[in-house]
Design a protein around this motif. Structure first.
Motif, PDB file in Angstrom:
ATOM      1  N   HIS A 157      15.957  -5.683 -30.257  1.00 24.26           N
ATOM      2  CA  HIS A 157      16.572  -5.136 -29.046  1.00 24.26           C
ATOM      3  C   HIS A 157      15.935  -3.792 -28.721  1.00 24.26           C
ATOM      4  N   ALA A 158      15.987  -3.427 -27.452  1.00 26.59           N
ATOM      5  CA  ALA A 158      15.315  -2.208 -26.997  1.00 26.59           C
ATOM      6  C   ALA A 158      16.055  -1.616 -25.801  1.00 26.59           C
ATOM      7  N   LEU A 159      16.071  -0.286 -25.767  1.00 23.63           N
ATOM      8  CA  LEU A 159      16.591   0.502 -24.642  1.00 23.63           C
ATOM      9  C   LEU A 159      15.400   1.263 -24.089  1.00 23.63           C
ATOM     10  N   PHE A 160      15.078   1.048 -22.820  1.00 24.62           N
ATOM     11  CA  PHE A 160      13.860   1.657 -22.293  1.00 24.62           C
ATOM     12  C   PHE A 160      13.975   1.935 -20.795  1.00 24.62           C
ATOM     13  N   LEU A 161      13.055   2.757 -20.292  1.00 24.01           N
ATOM     14  CA  LEU A 161      12.972   3.102 -18.880  1.00 24.01           C
ATOM     15  C   LEU A 161      11.739   2.449 -18.282  1.00 24.01           C
ATOM     16  N   LYS A 162      11.944   1.799 -17.154  1.00 23.63           N
ATOM     17  CA  LYS A 162      10.823   1.207 -16.432  1.00 23.63           C
ATOM     18  C   LYS A 162      11.203   1.131 -14.965  1.00 23.63           C
ATOM     19  N   ASP A 163      10.254   1.483 -14.105  1.00 22.02           N
ATOM     20  CA  ASP A 163      10.495   1.485 -12.658  1.00 22.02           C
ATOM     21  C   ASP A 163      11.696   2.350 -12.301  1.00 22.02           C
ATOM     22  N   ARG A 164      11.860   3.462 -13.036  1.00 21.02           N
ATOM     23  CA  ARG A 164      12.906   4.459 -12.808  1.00 21.02           C
ATOM     24  C   ARG A 164      14.314   3.923 -13.079  1.00 21.02           C
ATOM     25  N   ARG A 165      14.388   2.803 -13.787  1.00 16.92           N
ATOM     26  CA  ARG A 165      15.677   2.211 -14.124  1.00 16.92           C
ATOM     27  C   ARG A 165      15.828   2.136 -15.652  1.00 16.92           C
TER      28      ARG A 165
END
Length: 774
Positions: A640-648
């Motif tokens: 599992h991962a928590l990440f930022l992409k495309d400002r979301r």
């Protein structure tokens, strides 16, 4: 080492004194002591490889067999960590406290998981007697809690007599994205699969470099190299050109392969005339493990046959590709004039693996999660088998076929399908016979005795002040130039995951109990009796004809179990064993805080979110272009991962790699300080005991996405793909980004993971206070 007396002369003035260097000189190896190269594959049945009549071409092994000896009755413990402990110490696996894999230790003397000081290693003895010692590849003998940057190094290779180590800790690793260690620290892989990386190639490169560096400075010093590739353990990964060499070669199926290969084995003298095939599914339903069943080839659909044949092609390509890398080491030894006096053992650590289930698998970690494979999912990945896209393993049918003519496969220690493995020995200077076969009965415990014998050394009775356990093995040297010499071994005990057997002077008693069933009731086990000298495949049970002999052998098993810490027996399921609560170096807690700039934290010591509710909160300060991983644990095959992409903000839970990924996404974030996190509330168990519940994604104190989710109760991986903050290591958890996808555009102050009963919002307040923004 015993201190020697100084025999020089000491006066006031050094010019009036006489030095004596002898007490301070290092011990040199005996004159003419050979180099030793041990090549130890994983998960390979006797009927796999070309020297034994198998379809898998092994040019390097063929070359060594043609100029050396091929052993037909060489045995192992039926599992990797235990067999490798025998290679290390020359004692039985339960004496080494390694009853099963390191992830299945259970707190009893034979299964405590730490090789005791009473069992000095071959590396320590050779190192103390003038050898350079190298260990390259798999090390599955470090306790799980020590497999971390801050863990004890007392069981790592450098503490066990090895000058150098390069490889991985644990039972397996991704061959395209391995989790590597060098000496006493973790490292990143040197280049990517797109740049030509494969673990087998890297390990051969490192081996050649270690020997070359040693020869540059100390060419008169012999060396010992233990070369342990990831092959043939899952995941089966190989370059496409090697897989394609086997296209169509397994289309006839595993049932036909058994008939075909037995004829070849008899023709080559590996098996005697009249050897009979054993049943494919020999155990009665009431004692069998359903996950180890074999589906008849003619009962499969055309698609299933196509899939299973391709899985065998990938396995074969993996094996041959790795053999080619071993060939590079052998070629280097020949070119540098070292091959003639190098004793080579080329072998495998247990029988073929049945961990792929009756249906095969595109993610072998399902086996360790007690989660069934799905034919439809497997078929969808047929074109990707062997590539970084899969973590594949062939079905049980091939495990039986590659263990022909015996019953069962890896983990079944009572049958030769689990224990009888390939062994070729090559030593031009020390073995006159060329291209001959040897039928003497031997075991992994005999390798250390053989090495010490040919090196002119002995295992000390006391080592570093500790009285030593006697060696359990006998030297195989007597067989080198005598094909007809009687076996000098007289008894060997077997004990693995609830299975048990004993061989004595050509006879074997075998308890009919399957591993990993959780059945227990060992006092109800029936015992079979085989005259192995006359019945090599163990196909004729003589228990009714010779009850007194059987009673004697059963008594012998209990005698050996008592002497070798073999009790209690443990047949619990894989997931039960892997999730046993074990002592940790750190006290248990409900909240873990991780910071950027740290290496990946291995799963064995990271926060455990399996089978429970949990929360993750990242305290961040974002710029307008912030992106990248805040938190990641696992890989595309489970994680599992928590990440930022495309400002979301995104949270992805990749459940055993089964598409689609479970994804929760926010609206566009504003720059500035934020608490970004998620909460999973476990509400129950699914049909395969997986966690099911609800996940909520948070931006500050607001829920921005919500929905149902399922989560693993078993591990993400057996080893590697650890917990990361600010990046994702090796293989990406989510296909929506490419590792390492390092965080940029702001600052991560820390990430808290909580497994307590506190509410998310209360935790958020506490966590932000603890992380204390600048």
């Amino acid at each position: 080492m015993t201190a020697k007396e100084f025999n020089g002369v000491i006066n006031l003035d050094v010019r009036d004194s006489v030095p004596d260097w002898s007490p301070y000189e290092l011990t040199k190896a005996p004159d003419g002591a050979p180099n030793v190269l041990v090549v130890l594959y994983d998960d390979t049945g006797l009927a796999s490889w070309s020297p034994y009549g198998g379809r898998i071409a092994m040019p390097t092994l063929d070359r060594l067999a043609q100029n050396g000896l091929t052993y037909t009755q060489w045995h192992t413990t039926a599992l990797c960590s235990p067999t490798r402990s025998c290679f290390l110490t020359g004692r039985n696996h339960t004496t080494n406290r390694v009853a099963a894999i390191m992830e299945a230790t259970n707190g009893f003397p034979g299964a405590a998981g730490r090789i005791p000081d009473e069992c000095a290693t071959v590396g320590q003895v050779l190192q103390d007697n003038g050898y350079s010692t190298f260990w390259v590849g798999k090390n599955h003998n470090v306790p799980e809690e020590d497999n971390s940057s801050g863990g004890s190094r007392s069981q790592w290779p450098l503490a066990k007599g090895f000058d150098r180590f390069y490889g991985f800790l644990g039972g397996e690793t991704n061959n395209w994205y391995p989790d590597l260690c060098e000496d006493n620290h973790f490292i990143e892989q040197p280049y990517t699969p797109e740049e030509g990386y494969h673990l087998s190639k890297d390990l051969a490169d490192q081996s050649i470099k270690m020997i070359r560096d040693q020869q540059a400075s100390n060419p008169s010093r012999p060396w010992y190299l233990w070369f342990c590739p990831g092959a043939n353990h899952a995941p089966h990964h190989a370059p496409e050109e090697y897989i394609e060499k086997y296209k169509g070669m397994f289309d006839d199926g595993y049932d036909a392969y058994r008939d075909w290969v037995l004829g070849r084995m008899v023709e080559r003298g590996v098996m005697p005339e009249g050897t009979e095939l054993t049943p494919t599914n020999p155990l009665a339903e009431e004692v069998a493990n359903a996950a180890d069943a074999v589906r008849p080839w003619d009962s499969l659909s055309e698609d299933e046959q196509r899939l299973f044949a391709r899985m065998a092609e990938v396995f074969a390509g993996f094996s041959e590709y790795t053999d080619a890398q071993v060939g590079r080491i052998v070629d280097y030894l020949e070119a540098s004039g070292q091959l003639d006096n190098t004793l080579i053992f080329y072998c495998a650590d247990n029988g073929a693996s049945g961990e792929g289930s009756p249906d095969g698998s595109v993610n072998e970690n399902k086996f360790f999660n007690n989660y069934p494979d799905d034919i439809t999912e497997n078929l969808a990945q047929l074109g990707n088998l062997g590539s970084p896209e899969t973590y594949n393993h062939y079905p049980t049918g091939w495990a039986v076929a590659f263990s022909t003519p015996f019953q069962m496969f890896k983990r079944y220690s009572q049958y030769s399908g689990g224990t009888c493995d390939p062994m070729v020995i090559h030593w031009p200077k020390g073995i006159k016979a060329k291209g001959e076969i040897r039928h003497q009965y031997h075991h992994a415990t005999d390798v250390v005795s053989t090495i010490l014998d040919v090196a002119g050394l002995e295992m000390p009775e006391t080592y570093r002040g500790v009285k030593q356990e006697p060696l359990a093995g006998v030297s195989m040297r007597y067989s080198f130039d005598s094909a007809d010499a009687p076996t000098q071994k007289h008894r060997q005990y077997y004990n693995m995951l609830g299975t048990r057997g004993v061989w004595q002077d050509g006879w074997k008693a075998a308890a009919t109990h399957a591993p990993l069933t959780g059945n227990g009731r060992f006092d109800e086990d029936s015992w079979e009796l085989y005259h192995v000298d006359a019945d090599r495949s163990e196909s004729r049970n003589l228990a009714d004809q010779e009850p007194e002999r059987l009673r004697e052998l059963i008594a012998a098993w209990f005698e050996e179990a008592e002497a070798n810490h073999g009790l209690p027996l443990d047949d619990r399921t894989a997931m039960e064993l892997l999730t046993i609560s074990r002592p940790q170096a750190e006290p248990p807690r409900t909240r873990y805080v991780y910071y950027p700039g740290s290496s990946a934290v291995p799963e064995g010591v990271a926060v455990n979110v399996r089978g429970r509710s949990y929360k993750i909160i990242a305290d961040v300060d974002l710029s307008a272009d912030a992106e990248g991983v805040l938190f990641a644990h696992g890989s595309r095959f489970g994680g599992h991962a928590l990440f930022l992409k495309d400002r979301r903000l995104h949270y992805v839970y990749n459940f055993l790699g089964i598409p689609p990924e479970q994804t929760f996404t926010s609206e566009i974030l504003t720059p500035g300080p934020h608490a970004l996190g998620m909460e999973f509330v476990r509400e129950g168990a699914g049909p395969n005991k997986e966690s099911v519940g609800t996940t909520r994604l948070y931006v500050d104190d607001q829920v921005v996405a919500e929905g149902p989710m399922r989560a693993q109760v078993g591990k993400f991986t057996l080893c590697g793909d650890g917990l990361c903050v600010g990046f994702d290591s090796a293989d990406s958890v989510s296909r929506s980004y490419r590792a390492p996808f390092a965080f940029t555009g702001g600052k991560i102050l820390g990430v808290a993971v909580d497994v307590s009963e506190e509410s998310y919002l209360d935790l958020e307040t506490e966590a932000l206070g603890a992380l204390a923004r600048d």
